[in-house]
Design a protein around this motif. Structure first.
Motif, PDB file in Angstrom:
ATOM      1  N   GLU A 130       1.669  -5.257 -16.292  1.00  0.00           N
ATOM      2  CA  GLU A 130       0.837  -4.108 -15.979  1.00  0.00           C
ATOM      3  C   GLU A 130      -0.599  -4.531 -15.662  1.00  0.00           C
ATOM      4  O   GLU A 130      -1.107  -5.502 -16.217  1.00  0.00           O
ATOM      5  CB  GLU A 130       0.821  -3.127 -17.162  1.00  0.00           C
ATOM      6  N   ALA A 131      -1.220  -3.774 -14.752  1.00  0.00           N
ATOM      7  CA  ALA A 131      -2.655  -3.889 -14.468  1.00  0.00           C
ATOM      8  C   ALA A 131      -3.084  -5.324 -14.160  1.00  0.00           C
ATOM      9  O   ALA A 131      -4.120  -5.787 -14.638  1.00  0.00           O
ATOM     10  CB  ALA A 131      -3.460  -3.327 -15.632  1.00  0.00           C
ATOM     11  N   GLY A 132      -2.305  -6.015 -13.326  1.00  0.00           N
ATOM     12  CA  GLY A 132      -2.643  -7.397 -12.995  1.00  0.00           C
ATOM     13  C   GLY A 132      -3.193  -7.602 -11.602  1.00  0.00           C
ATOM     14  O   GLY A 132      -3.678  -8.692 -11.282  1.00  0.00           O
ATOM     15  N   ALA A 133      -3.125  -6.583 -10.736  1.00  0.00           N
ATOM     16  CA  ALA A 133      -3.532  -6.741  -9.346  1.00  0.00           C
ATOM     17  C   ALA A 133      -4.641  -5.765  -8.982  1.00  0.00           C
ATOM     18  O   ALA A 133      -4.653  -4.623  -9.429  1.00  0.00           O
ATOM     19  CB  ALA A 133      -2.332  -6.532  -8.417  1.00  0.00           C
ATOM     20  N   ASP A 134      -5.565  -6.237  -8.154  1.00  0.00           N
ATOM     21  CA  ASP A 134      -6.577  -5.362  -7.569  1.00  0.00           C
ATOM     22  C   ASP A 134      -6.031  -4.634  -6.347  1.00  0.00           C
ATOM     23  O   ASP A 134      -6.395  -3.494  -6.069  1.00  0.00           O
ATOM     24  CB  ASP A 134      -7.808  -6.164  -7.148  1.00  0.00           C
ATOM     25  N   VAL A 135      -5.169  -5.338  -5.601  1.00  0.00           N
ATOM     26  CA  VAL A 135      -4.634  -4.802  -4.349  1.00  0.00           C
ATOM     27  C   VAL A 135      -3.154  -5.141  -4.259  1.00  0.00           C
ATOM     28  O   VAL A 135      -2.742  -6.261  -4.595  1.00  0.00           O
ATOM     29  CB  VAL A 135      -5.378  -5.383  -3.121  1.00  0.00           C
ATOM     30  N   LEU A 136      -2.373  -4.190  -3.801  1.00  0.00           N
ATOM     31  CA  LEU A 136      -0.955  -4.395  -3.510  1.00  0.00           C
ATOM     32  C   LEU A 136      -0.743  -4.046  -2.043  1.00  0.00           C
ATOM     33  O   LEU A 136      -1.051  -2.925  -1.628  1.00  0.00           O
ATOM     34  CB  LEU A 136      -0.078  -3.523  -4.403  1.00  0.00           C
ATOM     35  N   VAL A 137      -0.240  -5.002  -1.264  1.00  0.00           N
ATOM     36  CA  VAL A 137      -0.066  -4.817   0.175  1.00  0.00           C
ATOM     37  C   VAL A 137       1.418  -4.752   0.500  1.00  0.00           C
ATOM     38  O   VAL A 137       2.174  -5.680   0.188  1.00  0.00           O
ATOM     39  CB  VAL A 137      -0.717  -5.969   0.976  1.00  0.00           C
ATOM     40  N   LEU A 138       1.830  -3.667   1.129  1.00  0.00           N
ATOM     41  CA  LEU A 138       3.213  -3.501   1.572  1.00  0.00           C
ATOM     42  C   LEU A 138       3.274  -3.698   3.081  1.00  0.00           C
ATOM     43  O   LEU A 138       2.751  -2.894   3.844  1.00  0.00           O
ATOM     44  CB  LEU A 138       3.713  -2.099   1.197  1.00  0.00           C
ATOM     45  N   ASP A 139       3.899  -4.785   3.495  1.00  0.00           N
ATOM     46  CA  ASP A 139       4.035  -5.093   4.924  1.00  0.00           C
ATOM     47  C   ASP A 139       5.350  -5.826   5.124  1.00  0.00           C
ATOM     48  O   ASP A 139       5.389  -7.002   5.487  1.00  0.00           O
ATOM     49  CB  ASP A 139       2.849  -5.930   5.399  1.00  0.00           C
ATOM     50  N   ALA A 140       6.446  -5.135   4.843  1.00  0.00           N
ATOM     51  CA  ALA A 140       7.769  -5.743   4.856  1.00  0.00           C
ATOM     52  C   ALA A 140       8.688  -4.983   5.811  1.00  0.00           C
ATOM     53  O   ALA A 140       8.724  -3.748   5.796  1.00  0.00           O
ATOM     54  CB  ALA A 140       8.367  -5.732   3.448  1.00  0.00           C
ATOM     55  N   TYR A 141       9.421  -5.749   6.614  1.00  0.00           N
ATOM     56  CA  TYR A 141      10.335  -5.156   7.591  1.00  0.00           C
ATOM     57  C   TYR A 141      11.647  -5.915   7.598  1.00  0.00           C
ATOM     58  O   TYR A 141      11.697  -7.123   7.354  1.00  0.00           O
ATOM     59  CB  TYR A 141       9.715  -5.203   8.992  1.00  0.00           C
ATOM     60  N   ALA A 142      12.722  -5.184   7.870  1.00  0.00           N
ATOM     61  CA  ALA A 142      14.047  -5.762   8.079  1.00  0.00           C
ATOM     62  C   ALA A 142      14.618  -5.106   9.327  1.00  0.00           C
ATOM     63  O   ALA A 142      14.751  -3.877   9.373  1.00  0.00           O
ATOM     64  CB  ALA A 142      14.946  -5.508   6.873  1.00  0.00           C
ATOM     65  N   ASP A 143      14.898  -5.904  10.331  1.00  0.00           N
ATOM     66  CA  ASP A 143      15.375  -5.378  11.619  1.00  0.00           C
ATOM     67  C   ASP A 143      14.410  -4.351  12.204  1.00  0.00           C
ATOM     68  O   ASP A 143      14.820  -3.329  12.774  1.00  0.00           O
ATOM     69  CB  ASP A 143      16.770  -4.758  11.470  1.00  0.00           C
TER      70      ASP A 143
END
Length: 275
Positions: A130-143
């Protein structure tokens, strides 16, 4: 380099940009996936990555603890390494062969603090403290599509858990004119994050074409005024939607859930200008 691949996995190409010294394009199954400038990691070719950088520029200076879901050519981790030295970064990229190719052909600079783990984003985030990141980036694609499990109410609840108070979630999505898919994603984010903002090109915002949309979400305040100033500097017309404007437009949208989820819409390869 020539295409690399085998039956059942994406066809991968690394194409040198003859017009931009140091630039290389990562292409997977004929879709432009990442652009890397080894000479200048702060050069960002794709518009949506420029939007990421614009949002990050609204945060206080200094290192950031960043978790990335999706690795590709590691464009944003390289950018953060250059702009915010000392930032510890964790990348979840399940395609170990892709990571091996990128690291061998497009090596990271010395002194980086980038760790890459060969696991998918959902499982990777679930294993974080818990509470370990300042930023979480979602940039994931499949096909060419964002996996369904990465945009559900349940996933965003877990994403909020691993962010520090006031932490930031950034997501690169794609949608068709009307942004109905994005509306349901926003509904899921709204359950865990107090502040939301949407950034995209004007032609996507005006429902003229299929394209990329960047979402920003935080439990603390977003500096929307500064974000608008940052986006106004972009070379192509883009806009920001935030606050009541988003709430009113998508007030009836239902969040995606693990029981009712869908990947992002099928890309229109003949007209999708991924940037």
């Amino acid at each position: 380099m020539p295409a690399r691949g085998r039956p059942g996995r994406p066809r991968i190409e690394l194409i040198v940009d003859e017009e931009h010294p140091g630039g290389t394009m990562l292409v997977m199954d004929d879709v432009r996936q990442s652009y890397v400038d080894l000479d200048d990691p702060t050069y960002l070719d794709f518009e949506y990555v420029q939007y990421f950088a614009s949002v990050l520029a609204t945060l206080p200076p200094g290192p950031l603890a960043v978790t990335h879901i999706g690795g590709g050519g590691l464009t944003l981790p390289r950018y953060l390494q250059a702009c915010r030295p000392g930032s510890p970064q964790l990348v979840f990229e399940p395609d170990a062969e892709l990571t091996e190719l990128v690291r061998s052909r497009l090596p990271l600079r010395r002194g980086h603090r980038i760790r890459i783990r060969p696991v998918d984003g959902r499982a990777g985030v679930a294993a974080l403290a818990e509470a370990g990141a300042d930023v979480l980036v979602l940039d994931a694609y499949a096909d060419g599509r964002v996996p369904a499990g990465l945009t559900t109410l349940e996933f965003f609840t877990d994403a909020a858990r691993v962010l520090r108070p006031g932490g930031l979630l950034l997501a690169n999505l794609v949608d068709e004119p009307g942004l109905h898919y994005v509306g349901r994603v926003l509904a899921g984010l709204r359950a865990s994050f107090a502040e939301l903002a949407l950034v995209s090109s004007q032609d996507v915002l005006k429902s003229r074409r299929f394209g990329n949309v960047v979402l920003a979400a935080s439990s603390g305040p977003l500096d929307v005024a500064e974000l608008r100033r940052q986006i106004a500097r972009q070379p192509f017309p883009a806009g920001v939607r935030a606050g009541p404007e988003l709430a009113v437009r998508y007030r009836t949208a239902r969040p995606w859930t693990d029981a009712d989820s869908s990947p992002s819409p099928e890309p229109r390869r003949e007209g999708w200008r991924i940037r």
